[in-house]
Design a protein around this motif. Structure first.
Motif, PDB file in Angstrom:
ATOM      1  N   GLN A 178       8.026  -6.889  -1.838  1.00  0.00           N
ATOM      2  CA  GLN A 178       6.663  -7.140  -1.394  1.00  0.00           C
ATOM      3  C   GLN A 178       6.246  -8.600  -1.584  1.00  0.00           C
ATOM      4  O   GLN A 178       5.514  -9.147  -0.789  1.00  0.00           O
ATOM      5  CB  GLN A 178       5.692  -6.246  -2.180  1.00  0.00           C
ATOM      6  CG  GLN A 178       5.984  -4.767  -2.043  1.00  0.00           C
ATOM      7  CD  GLN A 178       5.754  -4.277  -0.643  1.00  0.00           C
ATOM      8  OE1 GLN A 178       4.837  -4.712   0.030  1.00  0.00           O
ATOM      9  NE2 GLN A 178       6.601  -3.388  -0.181  1.00  0.00           N
ATOM     10  N   ALA A 221      -0.119 -12.032  -0.658  1.00  0.00           N
ATOM     11  CA  ALA A 221       0.791 -11.146   0.070  1.00  0.00           C
ATOM     12  C   ALA A 221       0.032  -9.927   0.579  1.00  0.00           C
ATOM     13  O   ALA A 221      -1.060  -9.611   0.121  1.00  0.00           O
ATOM     14  CB  ALA A 221       1.936 -10.707  -0.850  1.00  0.00           C
ATOM     15  N   ASP A 222       0.637  -9.253   1.555  1.00  0.00           N
ATOM     16  CA  ASP A 222       0.035  -8.028   2.079  1.00  0.00           C
ATOM     17  C   ASP A 222       0.106  -6.929   1.025  1.00  0.00           C
ATOM     18  O   ASP A 222       1.123  -6.766   0.344  1.00  0.00           O
ATOM     19  CB  ASP A 222       0.761  -7.562   3.341  1.00  0.00           C
ATOM     20  CG  ASP A 222       0.526  -8.501   4.522  1.00  0.00           C
ATOM     21  OD1 ASP A 222      -0.540  -9.145   4.546  1.00  0.00           O
ATOM     22  OD2 ASP A 222       1.401  -8.583   5.404  1.00  0.00           O
ATOM     23  N   LEU A 223      -0.955  -6.165   0.905  1.00  0.00           N
ATOM     24  CA  LEU A 223      -1.015  -5.038  -0.031  1.00  0.00           C
ATOM     25  C   LEU A 223      -1.211  -3.772   0.792  1.00  0.00           C
ATOM     26  O   LEU A 223      -2.258  -3.584   1.419  1.00  0.00           O
ATOM     27  CB  LEU A 223      -2.166  -5.226  -1.015  1.00  0.00           C
ATOM     28  CG  LEU A 223      -2.250  -4.233  -2.170  1.00  0.00           C
ATOM     29  CD1 LEU A 223      -1.067  -4.385  -3.104  1.00  0.00           C
ATOM     30  CD2 LEU A 223      -3.558  -4.428  -2.937  1.00  0.00           C
ATOM     31  N   ASP A 224      -0.198  -2.920   0.822  1.00  0.00           N
ATOM     32  CA  ASP A 224      -0.238  -1.716   1.646  1.00  0.00           C
ATOM     33  C   ASP A 224      -0.699  -0.541   0.791  1.00  0.00           C
ATOM     34  O   ASP A 224       0.034  -0.081  -0.077  1.00  0.00           O
ATOM     35  CB  ASP A 224       1.147  -1.431   2.231  1.00  0.00           C
ATOM     36  CG  ASP A 224       1.150  -0.227   3.163  1.00  0.00           C
ATOM     37  OD1 ASP A 224       0.070   0.371   3.347  1.00  0.00           O
ATOM     38  OD2 ASP A 224       2.216   0.108   3.710  1.00  0.00           O
ATOM     39  N   ASP A 284       1.697   2.590   0.515  1.00  0.00           N
ATOM     40  CA  ASP A 284       3.110   2.395   0.174  1.00  0.00           C
ATOM     41  C   ASP A 284       3.634   3.306  -0.925  1.00  0.00           C
ATOM     42  O   ASP A 284       4.704   3.868  -0.793  1.00  0.00           O
ATOM     43  CB  ASP A 284       3.345   0.924  -0.195  1.00  0.00           C
ATOM     44  CG  ASP A 284       4.785   0.660  -0.602  1.00  0.00           C
ATOM     45  OD1 ASP A 284       5.671   0.856   0.250  1.00  0.00           O
ATOM     46  OD2 ASP A 284       5.022   0.285  -1.757  1.00  0.00           O
ATOM     47  N   GLN A 328       1.674  -4.072  -8.493  1.00  0.00           N
ATOM     48  CA  GLN A 328       1.102  -3.545  -7.260  1.00  0.00           C
ATOM     49  C   GLN A 328       0.208  -2.340  -7.536  1.00  0.00           C
ATOM     50  O   GLN A 328      -0.875  -2.210  -6.949  1.00  0.00           O
ATOM     51  CB  GLN A 328       2.214  -3.156  -6.286  1.00  0.00           C
ATOM     52  CG  GLN A 328       1.709  -2.812  -4.887  1.00  0.00           C
ATOM     53  CD  GLN A 328       2.835  -2.448  -3.953  1.00  0.00           C
ATOM     54  OE1 GLN A 328       3.841  -1.892  -4.367  1.00  0.00           O
ATOM     55  NE2 GLN A 328       2.684  -2.762  -2.682  1.00  0.00           N
ATOM     56  N   SER A 376      -8.173  -2.545  -5.175  1.00  0.00           N
ATOM     57  CA  SER A 376      -8.401  -2.605  -3.722  1.00  0.00           C
ATOM     58  C   SER A 376      -8.982  -1.302  -3.203  1.00  0.00           C
ATOM     59  O   SER A 376      -9.840  -1.304  -2.311  1.00  0.00           O
ATOM     60  CB  SER A 376      -7.096  -2.934  -2.995  1.00  0.00           C
ATOM     61  OG  SER A 376      -6.182  -1.863  -3.040  1.00  0.00           O
ATOM     62  N   ASP A 417     -14.182  -5.823   1.852  1.00  0.00           N
ATOM     63  CA  ASP A 417     -12.874  -6.190   2.390  1.00  0.00           C
ATOM     64  C   ASP A 417     -12.025  -6.852   1.305  1.00  0.00           C
ATOM     65  O   ASP A 417     -12.399  -7.880   0.750  1.00  0.00           O
ATOM     66  CB  ASP A 417     -13.037  -7.139   3.581  1.00  0.00           C
ATOM     67  CG  ASP A 417     -11.713  -7.451   4.236  1.00  0.00           C
ATOM     68  OD1 ASP A 417     -11.075  -8.433   3.819  1.00  0.00           O
ATOM     69  OD2 ASP A 417     -11.298  -6.725   5.149  1.00  0.00           O
ATOM     70  N   ASN A 477      -9.066  -8.427   1.463  1.00  0.00           N
ATOM     71  CA  ASN A 477      -8.525  -9.754   1.782  1.00  0.00           C
ATOM     72  C   ASN A 477      -9.593 -10.844   1.653  1.00  0.00           C
ATOM     73  O   ASN A 477      -9.310 -11.945   1.185  1.00  0.00           O
ATOM     74  CB  ASN A 477      -7.937  -9.754   3.197  1.00  0.00           C
ATOM     75  CG  ASN A 477      -6.697  -8.902   3.287  1.00  0.00           C
ATOM     76  OD1 ASN A 477      -5.893  -8.852   2.371  1.00  0.00           O
ATOM     77  ND2 ASN A 477      -6.545  -8.189   4.396  1.00  0.00           N
ATOM     78  N   SER A 493     -11.712 -13.397  10.207  1.00  0.00           N
ATOM     79  CA  SER A 493     -10.324 -12.961  10.150  1.00  0.00           C
ATOM     80  C   SER A 493      -9.774 -12.998  11.554  1.00  0.00           C
ATOM     81  O   SER A 493     -10.512 -12.854  12.525  1.00  0.00           O
ATOM     82  CB  SER A 493     -10.204 -11.543   9.582  1.00  0.00           C
ATOM     83  OG  SER A 493     -10.702 -10.600  10.505  1.00  0.00           O
ATOM     84  N   THR A 510      -2.293  -8.697  17.222  1.00  0.00           N
ATOM     85  CA  THR A 510      -0.896  -8.331  17.402  1.00  0.00           C
ATOM     86  C   THR A 510      -0.666  -8.330  18.895  1.00  0.00           C
ATOM     87  O   THR A 510      -1.342  -7.602  19.610  1.00  0.00           O
ATOM     88  CB  THR A 510      -0.602  -6.950  16.808  1.00  0.00           C
ATOM     89  OG1 THR A 510      -0.955  -6.981  15.438  1.00  0.00           O
ATOM     90  CG2 THR A 510       0.847  -6.590  16.946  1.00  0.00           C
TER      91      THR A 510
END
Length: 638
Positions: free
Chosen positions: A6, A32-35, A38, A158, A165, A174, A176, A362, A366
């Motif tokens: 990650q 970093a991205d936090l899913d 996951d 994480q 989060s 939010d 981010n 933001s 995609t």
């Protein structure tokens, strides 16, 4: 489902000389991205949200979930509601224990409205506590303590971040946006320091200048920023659509939605930018100020690969939570399209651009090639073709004249996989994958699809999950430190990394000793060394992964049954099994192709051979062989 790839750690992140090393590590991870979907074990907030949805539906008169689904919900809640870290446990421990005390009787309570109502009260009380400002501050203190404690793995860090989060998600904040603000506070940007204090920027100061604030005060301000409530704001959201056409360059639908062709959308952006670094918001709502964003050339490059036929939508929202702006705009746009034409087939692509009155923006369309439609850009496809080599599936595809019915059926499954990946709704994708496995996997008439998945794919998935862990850890270790002397079996290419798994397993312990004591990477490596140091420990690891498989399969069954019967589901919980379902779908298709490529008479023969091989591997490990040696002398799985 590795959780070891990650984060990429660097030596420094903040430009402030007084920032201690643990803050540098924290800021790198925050970037970093936090899913949230996951982990195998759900974050407490998301497990509780699913429980609340189910309880509310039963209280409202809906049929109770199947007994097996109620039992699997109890398992997920039990794993999520173990004691919190010290600070959060002090804040929420009483409410947590109240819910935990009802878990034993949960399957019976959720069978009737009175019992569900009793459980619902406890769940809502705990969610209210977790959403409080004091609980958020406590959980953030636990995060900072985790980064200061030696020997924490990436998964540990994480998990701590996911708690916070998910709490912010409950508050409509939010993640981010808040982590960007925290990063600027620790970096001593005067603009963010003044904002956190509720002060105006001094005249003549640039927001990115240093303020001279002590680290101790900046550390306290980070608590204030994380725990601040959500702001309601006005927003303008841009979305992209595919399979869509317009009769003209620009079309207004009502007073808040405007559609553009691709060229017209770019022209409007160019006009709004007026050659500056500001995005000038047209005055439909005069209280939306100009929002600072990156240069319009970056914006142009951002969408340069979108097909000329793509249509863009501009949605004006009033009084919306920043965390909900993009999702609200997507709902508005979908509702508008459905009202105008319920049979429309327009696709809303992933990604968005948001400009908010609250001083936050933001971006990140995609592109059509990378969106939920499942298409890949041309360069990626070319590289995949180049690396295909002598792939048996390529040969089967090219030998059109010699194809059998079984080969045609195998390629039908590939096309089905592609169609599933283009389905935008994650819940529907879970239903379609379950249907595919029900069709593909051999089973007796009395067996359900989940029984066949468990019988044929359980051991295979567990060993794949273990090899993914080794692959991710070895890849990380290959980069740090660069003066390493132990061969970890990693070869880095232009697009991908390859790992010789037997070499990585054998040399992992030696490689770990070269890493700094107390570092996250060393903790990760040493955790894996504990799993692979002896054959018996590796077997125990595989069995724990078997239990992860059982938990994920039961959760998948629960989501499928809820969606099928119209019960609301939590999107994060659905997402927590999406990758698991996709992996099993790919494994089943690989077995189908192995059947036709090897000219085996039945898929059941191939699956039985795979499981026999996996069982033999475990027996050799139990007899004392090292996993690296077993891998070296075993057939490669499909």
């Amino acid at each position: 489902m590795s959780r070891r790839a990650q984060f990429t750690f660097s030596s420094t992140y903040s430009e402030s000389s007084d920032v201690p090393p643990w803050v540098d590590a924290l800021l790198v991870v925050l970037a970093a991205d936090l899913d949230p979907s996951d982990p195998v074990v759900l974050s407490p907030v998301y497990a509780l949200r699913e429980a609340r949805l189910i309880a509310r539906s039963v209280v409202g008169g809906a049929p109770a979930p199947w007994p097996a689904d109620r039992t699997s919900l109890r398992v997920d809640l039990g794993s999520s509601l173990k004691p919190f870290e010290s600070n959060l446990e002090r804040e929420a421990g009483v409410a947590r224990k109240a819910v935990a005390s009802q878990l034993e009787s949960l399957p019976e309570e959720l069978a009737s409205p009175p019992g569900a109502n009793l459980f619902l009260g406890s769940v809502e009380a705990l969610l209210d506590v977790l959403a409080s400002e004091s609980a958020v501050r406590a959980a953030w203190q636990d995060v900072k303590a985790a980064f200061q404690a030696p020997g924490k793995t990436q998964a540990d860090l994480q998990d701590a971040l996911l708690i916070v989060s998910s709490q912010l998600d409950l508050r409509g904040v939010d993640w981010n946006e808040r982590t960007r603000r925290v990063t600027r506070v620790y970096a001593d940007w005067i603009g963010e320091i003044c904002r956190a204090r509720g002060e105006q920027l001094p005249p003549g100061k640039i927001p990115t200048e240093g303020s001279g604030t002590s680290f101790e005060e900046r550390d306290q301000l980070s608590d204030d920023v994380i725990a601040a409530p959500a702001q309601q704001t006005d927003a303008i959201v841009h979305l992209a659509l595919g399979d869509a056409t317009l009769p003209q360059g620009q079309l207004s639908v009502g007073s808040r939605v405007t559609l553009y062709t691709y060229p017209e959308w770019l022209r409007c952006f160019a006009e709004e930018n007026s050659g500056t670094d500001q995005l000038n918001i047209p005055p439909e709502r005069p209280n939306i100020p100009h929002e600072m964003v990156e240069h319009r050339e970056t914006m142009r490059k951002l969408v340069s690969r979108i097909d000329e036929a793509t249509v863009f939508a501009r949605i004006v929202l009033a009084d919306v939570s920043p965390a909900r702006a993009a999702s609200t705009a997507r709902t508005v746009l979908r509702d508008v399209l459905d009202v105008v034409d319920v049979n429309n087939t327009w696709t809303i692509y992933d990604g968005h651009f948001v400009a908010l009155d609250a001083g936050y923006s933001s971006r990140g369309f995609t592109t059509a090639e990378d969106s939920a439609s499942g298409h890949r850009n041309a360069g990626w496809t070319a590289r995949r073709l180049e690396s295909a080599g002598t792939d048996e599936r390529v040969e089967l595809a090219a030998d059109h004249a010699g194809r059998s019915a079984a080969v045609d059926q195998a390629f039908d499954e590939i096309r089905w996989l592609a169609s599933v990946s283009r389905t935008p709704d994650p819940g529907h994708r879970l239903l379609l994958v379950a249907s595919a496995l029900e069709r593909i996997l051999p089973r007796r008439s009395s067996e359900r699809w989940g029984d066949a998945v468990n019988q044929h794919l359980r051991r295979w998935w567990s060993e794949n999950a273990a090899t993914d862990e080794v692959f991710a850890c070895a890849t990380n270790l290959s980069w740090f430190p660069r003066s390493n002397t132990t061969n970890i079996g990693v070869a880095i290419g232009s697009d991908t990394a390859t790992v010789n798994l037997p070499t990585a397993v054998r040399n992992l312990a030696s490689r770990a000793r070269e890493l700094p004591a107390g570092s996250v990477l060393r903790a990760d490596a040493e955790e894996l060394v504990g799993y692979v140091s002896t054959g018996t420990r590796t077997v125990a690891w595989f069995r724990s992964l078997d239990q992860d498989f059982d938990r994920l399969l039961q959760r998948w069954r629960r989501q499928r049954n809820a969606i099928t019967h119209g019960t609301p589901v939590d999107p994060v919980v659905v997402g927590s099994v999406s990758q698991f379902a996709n992996t099993l779908h790919h494994m089943a298709i690989n077995a189908v192709f192995s059947t036709v490529a090897d000219r085996k008479p039945r898929l059941s023969t191939v699956l039985q051979t795979i499981n026999n091989d996996l069982e033999l591997r475990r027996a050799r490990l139990a007899d004392g062989e090292n996993w690296g040696d077993v891998l070296e002398h075993s057939e490669r799985l499909p």
